[in-house]
Design a protein around this motif. Structure first.
Motif, PDB file in Angstrom:
ATOM      1  N   SER A  26       1.101  -1.290  -0.056  1.00 51.92           N
ATOM      2  CA  SER A  26      -0.117   0.057   0.033  1.00 51.92           C
ATOM      3  C   SER A  26       0.799   1.205  -0.028  1.00 51.92           C
ATOM      4  CB  SER A  26      -0.862   0.195   1.170  1.00 51.92           C
ATOM      5  OG  SER A  26      -1.815   0.999   1.252  1.00 51.92           O
ATOM      6  N   ASN A  31       0.271   9.714   8.619  1.00 50.66           N
ATOM      7  CA  ASN A  31      -0.396   9.018  10.058  1.00 50.66           C
ATOM      8  C   ASN A  31      -1.525   9.599  10.336  1.00 50.66           C
ATOM      9  OD1 ASN A  31      -0.531   8.904  13.235  1.00 50.66           O
ATOM     10  ND2 ASN A  31       0.006   6.840  12.311  1.00 50.66           N
ATOM     11  N   TYR A  54      -9.146  13.236   2.271  1.00 49.84           N
ATOM     12  CA  TYR A  54      -9.935  12.330   3.091  1.00 49.84           C
ATOM     13  C   TYR A  54     -11.358  12.791   3.085  1.00 49.84           C
ATOM     14  CZ  TYR A  54      -5.640  10.995   5.516  1.00 49.84           C
ATOM     15  OH  TYR A  54      -4.235  10.736   5.460  1.00 49.84           O
ATOM     16  N   GLN A 150      -1.412   1.733   6.617  1.00 47.26           N
ATOM     17  CA  GLN A 150      -2.604   1.777   5.810  1.00 47.26           C
ATOM     18  C   GLN A 150      -2.538   0.550   4.864  1.00 47.26           C
ATOM     19  OE1 GLN A 150      -0.863   4.691   6.350  1.00 47.26           O
ATOM     20  NE2 GLN A 150      -2.263   5.513   8.064  1.00 47.26           N
ATOM     21  N   LEU A 160      -8.921   8.979   0.767  1.00 43.29           N
ATOM     22  CA  LEU A 160      -8.261   8.149   1.969  1.00 43.29           C
ATOM     23  C   LEU A 160      -9.241   7.961   3.077  1.00 43.29           C
ATOM     24  CD1 LEU A 160      -4.667   9.821   1.919  1.00 43.29           C
ATOM     25  CD2 LEU A 160      -5.327   7.743   0.744  1.00 43.29           C
ATOM     26  N   ASP A 161      -9.136   6.775   3.596  1.00 40.77           N
ATOM     27  CA  ASP A 161      -9.716   6.401   5.005  1.00 40.77           C
ATOM     28  C   ASP A 161      -9.308   7.104   5.970  1.00 40.77           C
ATOM     29  OD1 ASP A 161     -11.766   4.874   3.600  1.00 40.77           O
ATOM     30  OD2 ASP A 161     -10.553   3.218   3.824  1.00 40.77           O
ATOM     31  N   ASP A 164      -5.810   4.348  10.993  1.00 38.40           N
ATOM     32  CA  ASP A 164      -4.541   3.586  11.090  1.00 38.40           C
ATOM     33  C   ASP A 164      -4.936   2.137  11.368  1.00 38.40           C
ATOM     34  OD1 ASP A 164      -3.270   6.105  10.487  1.00 38.40           O
ATOM     35  OD2 ASP A 164      -3.189   6.530  12.588  1.00 38.40           O
ATOM     36  N   ARG A 233      -6.176  -7.677  11.945  1.00 41.69           N
ATOM     37  CA  ARG A 233      -6.144  -6.264  11.973  1.00 41.69           C
ATOM     38  C   ARG A 233      -6.678  -5.395  12.927  1.00 41.69           C
ATOM     39  NH1 ARG A 233      -7.507  -2.341   6.523  1.00 41.69           N
ATOM     40  NH2 ARG A 233      -8.500  -0.561   7.689  1.00 41.69           N
ATOM     41  N   ASN A 235      -7.637  -1.806  14.101  1.00 37.52           N
ATOM     42  CA  ASN A 235      -7.873  -0.688  13.731  1.00 37.52           C
ATOM     43  C   ASN A 235      -8.100   0.541  14.768  1.00 37.52           C
ATOM     44  OD1 ASN A 235      -9.050  -2.080  11.110  1.00 37.52           O
ATOM     45  ND2 ASN A 235     -10.365  -2.989  12.443  1.00 37.52           N
ATOM     46  N   TYR A 237      -9.594   4.251  14.885  1.00 44.15           N
ATOM     47  CA  TYR A 237     -10.140   5.418  14.105  1.00 44.15           C
ATOM     48  C   TYR A 237     -10.582   6.636  14.999  1.00 44.15           C
ATOM     49  CZ  TYR A 237     -11.905   1.230  11.696  1.00 44.15           C
ATOM     50  OH  TYR A 237     -12.018   0.057  11.034  1.00 44.15           O
ATOM     51  N   LEU A 250     -13.438   3.277   7.190  1.00 39.19           N
ATOM     52  CA  LEU A 250     -13.315   2.325   6.268  1.00 39.19           C
ATOM     53  C   LEU A 250     -14.280   2.348   5.224  1.00 39.19           C
ATOM     54  CD1 LEU A 250     -11.280   0.030   5.986  1.00 39.19           C
ATOM     55  CD2 LEU A 250     -12.725  -1.452   7.279  1.00 39.19           C
TER      56      LEU A 250
END
Length: 789
Positions: A26, A31, A54, A150, A160-161, A164, A233, A235, A237, A250
């Motif tokens: 990716s 960050n 974003y 990411q 972008l989401d 991280d 994973r 996550n 947020y 996401l």
């Protein structure tokens, strides 16, 4: 043992899925946790503080249904009730309904100790509290998805989401790359290890109950995933005070795996939303529960009985949210397609693919709903095209397809091809041409009539540097002859078992055998022989009435001529597609002698049934369902190659009629026209064995596709044709091909208790590669081998 990089991974105990994950990178981006701290601390309520990449164009106007209402909440499944014999049946039905209609459910009483979950929660929180430079000690590497960073960032201008993540492979233990496992907090690694072991067993028990719930053997699904890769994973947020309604944590997507187990670290912040009937449903996580969802692989394997559902993560304006997802993957070298246990009484709804290729495609693009899964959905099944790797065949589809679907076959063909009813394999053959060269039969007449014994009369392009010095063993000695199989004995119940064993041994150790008492009438064979001889006796201009066209292999000419300077074979050929009848292009079928077409038609029909019967006995001989191989080849293309090998008085030991090669098909039936001239040689244990054709017998050999499908239980053997100094030799080969859009890989029936020895490929791609190069031993097949036999 291992001869490829993938095989070396397996030798170390590392599943290929781990390596696949490490191929899928990716692009690096800022960050988000650090970015959020800057944006959220700014006193100005200006969403321009959030970078444009974003921000979606405008706040989403899609309806979101709150999850608090029990009528709008995802179902709740109780593992205790699944296990209890008194309630198992009703809870299984509830589980199947949840997987079919929602694709999501919450799982309570799952049995993972609270302390195990608590330890992981605590360590995850501590990890994300660390300064950025500490977290980046386990940062992703270029071209890799594991580590802190990411995923799904594939271009410099995509949206972008707002999240991280830390992604690591956790099971089996030998797949772990500890460079990406945080060392702070010190207990992190142990917490992940214990949690993943406990959660893995929960996943396996769910897979058993899901299979049981649809009437399949409970072990059916567990066996696919047990011992394979599990990815985790974690996550993070961050909140987004300025633009929570214009960022996504996401993007909408489905999971590529089989099953996902998610738990939320902080249940007071909800962000997961599930799409159903065009609406988004907010999920309110229950304390202590797992949120479980079906992935793409499981939707495909279940033939749509379970549903992989689109979901997304939204952002809270003032509170961060953290979650941990555990993904259950099948082996990446598995061919993922509908399992037979899930298709009983139903039509096939998905085509098959290598899971490795599916994952590469999944990670190569930005998340985008169900797009990857929809590529594999079949709108209708083309009986003549689609040969699945599991044992299903034409009668099955004709029984299970509605008339309207049969009428709407072949969605992947052009309108012209559909109108003519031509399977793709025919079109594949017509894409693969050969450069034009001098007619060898005419060339031989010139060379052989010249009284001067000077091999310069034979053009240099046909001559090897020096006479072949390889040892050739005569086939007259019974100990050195290829095996002989008797079809009468295969059919007779009293001798079938022993003759089947002999057949399997021949296919495994020689890859060739002679078949006697095959049942094809002498008159049918005699007519074909006579017409082939007459065809090659004609003047060149008459034979060239059915000459090959540029870019096309069918017709009279040569094959495998791909460059102007390669060495050439001392042979001419006529190649035509003979079955199914609608694939025939009669421009390339000789009209002289007048009986030629009728002779080919009658012969190909008889030989077709013979080939199918052999495939049944070959499957039976290794303990598989007798229909498993026949189902792959029945109704699919058959090509006929009529070979003329002229004599070469001046340099027979320096020319070859057909270079060493293996056949790309499943099975080849060869008929020699003149048995007094031998030329076929088979390679075994590094030596060439001359084959002396028996009167009235077929010479049968295994092709590359069948070696791959049988996982090496049958062997596709290198062979060649040599030239006689004074006599012409003629033969007719009939090739049995699978559908060109079949994914050719080891069949499940042939891998029981054994390692998968070959990677999988589209047969169309394999054939294109095969015809794009000069014949060169087993090179094309070796590219797909994972392990030595």
């Amino acid at each position: 043992m291992a001869i490829t990089m993938l095989a070396k991974q397996r030798e170390r105990g590392i599943p290929i899925m781990a390596e696949a994950a490490r191929e899928m990178g990716s692009l690096p981006v800022t960050n988000v946790q650090a970015l959020a701290e800057t944006c959220n601390s700014n006193g100005v309520d200006d969403d321009l503080q959030v970078p444009e990449r974003y921000l979606i164009k405008e706040p989403s106007a899609e309806e979101v249904v709150a999850g608090g209402d029990s009528n709008c909440a995802i179902p709740v499944i109780d593992l205790d009730r699944l296990v209890d014999p008194r309630s198992s049946s009703s809870e299984c039905a509830k589980l199947v309904s949840a997987c079919r209609h929602w694709g999501f459910f919450q799982l309570i009483n799952h049995g993972v100790p609270e302390q195990v979950i608590g330890n992981l929660k605590s360590d995850v929180v501590e990890f994300f509290k660390q300064p950025l430079q500490d977290k980046q000690e386990c940062a992703q590497q270029p071209g890799g998805v594991e580590g802190y960073g990411q995923a799904f960032v594939v271009s410099e201008d995509q949206k972008l989401d707002w999240a991280d993540m830390l992604y690591i492979l956790v099971q089996p233990t030998e797949s772990r790359d500890l460079r990406f496992w945080p060392t702070r907090p010190p207990s992190f690694r142990n917490s992940v290890d214990v949690y993943s072991s406990e959660a893995r067993e929960v996943g396996y028990r769910l897979l058993e109950s899901m299979a049981k719930g649809v009437g399949a053997e409970p072990a059916t699904l567990r066996a696919v995933f047990q011992g394979q890769a599990l990815g985790m994973r974690v996550n993070y947020y961050p909140p987004c005070r300025q633009a929570a309604d214009r960022v996504l944590g996401l993007s909408p997507h489905t999971d590529a795996d089989g099953l996902t187990l998610l738990f939320q670290i902080n249940n007071d912040v909800h962000g997961l939303q599930v799409k159903k009937d065009g609406k988004w449903f907010a999920v309110e996580a229950m304390d202590g529960a797992f949120i479980v969802n079906v992935g793409d692989a499981l939707e495909i394997m279940s033939n749509g009985k379970f549903t992989s559902v689109e979901h997304r993560a939204v952002i809270h304006p003032t509170k961060e949210r953290t979650s941990v997802a555990l993904f259950f993957f099948p082996s990446s070298d598995m061919i993922v397609g509908p399992l037979p246990e899930f298709m009983k009484g139903d039509q096939m709804r998905y085509r098959s693919t290598s899971f490795h290729d599916f994952m590469k495609q999944y990670f190569a693009e930005k998340l985008d709903g169900r797009k990857h899964l929809e590529r594999l959905r079949l709108q209708a099944i083309d009986i003549m095209q689609y040969a699945y790797v599991h044992p299903c065949h034409e009668q099955f589809w004709r029984k299970n397809l509605r008339p309207s679907q049969i009428k709407a076959l072949a969605p992947r063909q052009t309108a012209l091809e559909r109108g003519r009813g031509i399977p793709i394999m025919a079109e594949t053959a017509r894409e693969i041409g050969s450069l034009p060269v001098t007619n060898v039969q005419a060339l031989a007449e010139t060379c052989n009539t010249n009284e001067v014994d000077d091999d310069l009369q034979v053009p240099e392009r046909y001559l090897s540097k020096e006479p072949n010095a390889e040892e050739v063993i005569a086939g007259g000695d019974g100990n050195c002859a290829i095996p002989v199989i008797d079809l009468d004995r295969l059919v007779d119940p009293r001798s079938s078992s022993s003759e089947c064993a002999k057949l399997v041994s021949a296919c495994r150790h020689w890859g060739f055998f002679q078949l006697i008492n095959h049942g094809v009438p002498d008159q049918v064979i005699g007519n074909l022989k006579s017409d082939v001889v007459e065809f090659f006796k004609q003047p060149l201009e008459d034979k060239q009435e059915c000459a090959q066209q540029p870019g096309n292999i069918e017709g009279y000419g040569q094959a495998f001529v791909v460059s102007e300077d390669q060495k050439l074979d001392w042979a001419d050929m006529l190649y035509i597609l003979v079955q199914p009848t609608e694939s025939r292009d009669l421009r390339f079928w000789p009209t002289r002698p007048p009986s030629f077409r009728n002779s080919v038609d009658a012969y190909s029909l008889e030989a077709t049934e013979l080939g199918y019967r052999l495939l049944e006995f070959m499957a039976k001989g290794v303990g598989a369902e007798s229909a498993s191989l026949r189902g792959v080849f029945e109704g699919q293309p058959q090509g006929m190659r009529v070979n003329c090998y002229p004599a070469c008085r001046q340099a027979a030991d320096r020319v070859l009629g057909l270079s060493p090669h293996s056949d790309p098909g499943g099975l080849t039936l060869l008929l020699q026209i003149n048995n007094d001239v031998h030329g076929l040689q088979v390679k075994k244990d590094g030596k060439w064995f001359a084959v002396e054709a028996m009167d009235g017998a077929f010479i049968v050999n295994v092709g590359d596709a069948l070696e791959i499908m049988s996982n090496g239980k049958f062997t596709s053997v290198e062979h060649r044709a040599v030239i006689h100094p004074t006599k012409e030799r003629t033969s007719v080969a009939l090739f049995f091909f699978p559908s060109s859009d079949t994914i050719v890989g080891p069949l499940l029936e042939f891998t029981k208790g054994d390692e998968v020895r070959y990677t999988s490929t589209s047969y169309q791609d394999y054939m294109k590669q095969y015809f794009a190069e000069k014949l060169d031993g087993k090179k094309n097949l070796e590219r797909l081998r994972l392990l030595e036999l």
